[in-house]
Design an enzyme around this catalytic site. Structure first.
Site, short mmCIF file in Angstrom:
data_model
loop_
_atom_site.label_atom_id
_atom_site.label_comp_id
_atom_site.label_asym_id
_atom_site.label_seq_id
_atom_site.Cartn_x
_atom_site.Cartn_y
_atom_site.Cartn_z
N THR A 427 0.87 -1.17 0.00
CA THR A 427 0.00 0.00 0.00
C THR A 427 0.91 1.22 0.00
O THR A 427 2.13 1.08 -0.03
CB THR A 427 -0.88 -0.07 1.26
OG1 THR A 427 -1.69 -1.23 1.15
CG2 THR A 427 -1.75 1.12 1.48
N THR A 445 -4.34 2.01 -1.99
CA THR A 445 -3.76 0.70 -2.31
C THR A 445 -4.46 0.05 -3.50
O THR A 445 -5.58 0.45 -3.84
CB THR A 445 -3.91 -0.23 -1.08
OG1 THR A 445 -3.20 -1.44 -1.30
CG2 THR A 445 -5.36 -0.56 -0.79
N GLU A 466 -8.71 -6.20 -4.08
CA GLU A 466 -9.14 -5.82 -2.71
C GLU A 466 -10.17 -6.77 -2.12
O GLU A 466 -10.27 -6.89 -0.90
CB GLU A 466 -9.71 -4.40 -2.75
CG GLU A 466 -9.42 -3.59 -1.52
CD GLU A 466 -7.96 -3.18 -1.42
OE1 GLU A 466 -7.34 -3.44 -0.38
OE2 GLU A 466 -7.45 -2.60 -2.39
N ASP A 469 -9.61 -9.12 0.76
CA ASP A 469 -9.62 -8.71 2.17
C ASP A 469 -10.87 -9.22 2.90
O ASP A 469 -10.97 -9.12 4.12
CB ASP A 469 -9.56 -7.17 2.30
CG ASP A 469 -8.12 -6.65 2.22
OD1 ASP A 469 -7.20 -7.48 2.19
OD2 ASP A 469 -7.93 -5.42 2.21
#
Ligand code: GLU
Length: 623
Positions: A427, A445, A466, A469
């Site tokens: 990030t 990020t 992403e 996550d």
């Protein structure tokens, strides 16, 4: 991705100025160069950025700290032209999309915390990626079993609707002083002109080489004959220059509602897979409607008062503000500056154990789950966690507490904490401040290094991964999992841009990359600065250590080599394992940046001296 995988064991690199090493390597390798596939000699002027990289700058007129000198310079240029801290943050972020394309860019998302001097208030922008409408809790489940992170990360399924450009445009429109097009100008110039590939860039390429190799568009832009570009290469990105020009001309609708929306949805659904890849690339489910629906939100910041400092951070879906805030509330019951450093570090690690137990259990997207944010940030709740802490390290996983009033005294629940925490470095954090006293901390990020590895063909940027996550499956059968995928839902983040005020005035802002270690890094810097009285330079430089409610705490080798580590083991029963991996980046925790506002309208910008090849701190007038 398992915690064990993310905390690979190795030695940490200390002692040498990596920036200087990078310069030397660039100079030595300056004979080879490629410009987006076309060979070109690196001009010595191209080395300017590397040579001017410095971790500390003090002066007036405003300040910028980021991981990259070209990006910091872009922010400073905008400040010089009368832009404010918000304009500078956007110029820096867009330039990072060019020079740090594996950790930034229009294909990702992030969180911005802004102190508005005129209004004396802190606002935040949540520009985190959302799951497409068709997402279900089984997004990453195949034949009844969750996919491995390594399988999921280069899939179309991992791509969330990017929030980056919406954040930039909204920030400039609501809080900037320039036009969006003006703030994009330095990035357009950099993309067109190119930049010189350094050693850190090569390491970042290697972190995700197989993913980059798997896509024809990424091979063309970021690799040479399928391998990392040689150090010293000038990398131009005319496609990204064109994308930024279009955004400058038509605004964010170009990405959310125009030709680029179509291109993104098409890339996700039909990834441009290179036929020679051994990877299985699963297509995703994002549509143009998902892009058209995207909105950046402005939730209230989190706030705690710690020893007279007002600490403002990011609310859910990030766990940054709540976890740091809870840990600080726990620590406020100790005399951290008066007790021995070893005992203070023991308290720091134990505060993390309990606040991570609560983070893992309770923090998710507030539009989908009831996050007891008030309780998590309540000093009275923290007291019920503090009183569980003894002089011996607790056995993790410790159970989450009960953050609903009336708090259940000094006790915890019996069910084990759910969910895991990750450790990536991929990030970036930007901090800017201007002469009017506005301050921005912006962590953004594309998740893993190079995100999915998928470049949108013809547009010059990578798509995030992403959505990895999210938890791929419920972390525990007994406890509800607040972080499972759903249509429109945002995965829990650890990003932790933080702005600190005292007596109503900003004193500093800080943030870092590093997956869940972002939280521990920012907390460690806060206590280094506030409790241990270190300068910001030392606070950032200090060897890092943290705990995610795991039996062993993770640490850089330099921390393990310290006497404090030995005493923590002997006197308090703490256990440590070293962070590790094949590249230098894997052996480091975080790459922090900060800006302090000094008396007399002066600024001090700080960046890493060594980690991630060293960051770049700049001020408008150095003195
Ligand atoms: N995706 C992570 C998060 O939002 C950040 C990744 C990183 O720092 O490398 O928490």
């Amino acid at each position: 991705m398992s915690l064990a995988h993310r905390l690979r064991r190795h030695r940490v690199f200390v002692g040498t100025c990596a920036a200087a090493v990078a310069v030397a390597t660039v100079a030595a390798a300056g004979q080879t160069a490629v410009a987006a596939g076309q060979p070109e000699l690196a001009h010595p002027a191209g080395l300017q950025g590397e040579q001017s990289k410095q971790p500390v700058a003090t002066g007036t007129g405003g300040a910028v700290s980021s991981v990259d000198p070209d990006a910091s310079r872009a922010g400073i240029a905008v400040l010089r032209r009368g832009g404010n801290a918000v304009d500078a943050a956007i110029a820096t972020a867009a330039t990072l999309g060019v020079t740090e394309p594996f950790v930034a860019g229009p294909g990702g998302g992030g969180f911005m915390v802004i102190y508005l001097a005129k209004q004396h208030r802190v606002v935040t922008i949540d520009g985190r990626e959302t799951c497409p409408a068709a997402c279900t809790k089984n997004l990453f489940v195949e034949n009844g079993a969750p996919l491995e992170f390594e399988e999921a990360r280069h899939s179309g399924l991992a791509v969330g609707v990017p929030g980056m450009v919406a954040t930039w445009a909204q920030a400039v429109r609501r809080y900037g002083t320039k036009r969006f097009a003006q703030d994009l100008r330095p990035a357009i110039h950099r993309a067109q002109r190119g930049f010189i590939v350094d050693d850190t860039f090569v390491q970042e390429t290697k972190e995700s080489l197989a993913d980059l190799q798997a896509f024809t568009s990424s091979r063309k832009l970021f690799l040479k004959h399928g391998q990392p570009l040689p150090v010293g290469t000038r990398l131009r990105n005319p496609d990204l220059a064109r994308t930024y020009r279009q955004l400058a001309r038509t605004g964010p609708s170009f990405l959310y509602d125009g030709p680029l929306a179509k291109a993104i949805a098409h890339t996700v659904q039909h990834p441009p897979v290179w036929k020679g890849t051994p990877l299985q690339v699963r297509p995703g489910i994002m549509t143009v409607k998902d892009l058209a629906r995207y909105r950046a939100e402005e939730p209230a910041p989190t706030h705690v008062n710690y020893r007279g400092f007002d600490i403002y951070g990011m609310a859910p879906p990030s766990s940054g503000g709540s976890t740091t805030g809870e840990a600080l509330n726990i620590l406020s019951g100790y005399d951290m500056s008066g007790e021995s450093r070893v005992l203070a570090l023991h308290h720091y690690l134990e505060s993390l154990r309990y606040s991570f137990a609560d983070r893992n259990r309770y923090v998710g997207d507030q539009d989908y789950v009831d996050v007891p944010l008030h309780g998590l940030l309540d000093p009275d709740f923290a007291a019920t966690r503090r009183c569980l802490i003894t002089d011996r390290a607790a056995t993790s996983p410790v159970a989450p507490g009960d953050p609903y009033r009336p708090y259940a005294g000094c006790s915890d629940r019996t069910a084990a904490a759910s969910a895991s925490a990750d450790h990536e470095q991929s990030t970036n954090n930007i901090v800017t401040a201007d002469k009017w006293g506005n301050v921005v901390a912006y962590t953004n990020t594309i998740e893993h290094f190079a995100g999915t590895g998928m470049t949108v063909p013809g547009y010059g940027f990578l798509l995030n991964n992403e959505m990895t996550d999210f938890d791929f499956a419920p972390a525990s059968p007994d406890v509800p999992d607040v972080n499972l995928p759903a249509g429109g839902k945002i995965p829990r983040s650890s990003m932790n841009p933080t702005v600190v005020l005292r007596d109503g005035k900003p004193v500093f802002a800080v943030g870092s990359p590093g997956g869940a270690t972002i939280i521990t890094t920012v907390l460690q810097i806060l206590i280094n600065r506030i409790d241990f009285g270190m300068s910001m330079e030392k606070a950032i430089e200090a060897p890092r250590v943290g705990n995610f409610n795991t039996p062993t705490s993770f640490a850089e080798q330099a921390f393990l080599d310290s006497r404090a580590a030995t005493r923590l083991e002997k006197e308090h029963g703490q256990k440590f394992s070293v962070v590790t991996g094949p590249t230098q980046l894997d052996k480091e925790i975080g790459a922090a940046t900060a800006v302090e506002l000094l008396p007399g309208h002066r600024f001090r910008a700080d960046a890493e001296p060594v980690r991630r090849g060293g960051g770049s701190a700049m001020v408008v007038h150095q003195r």
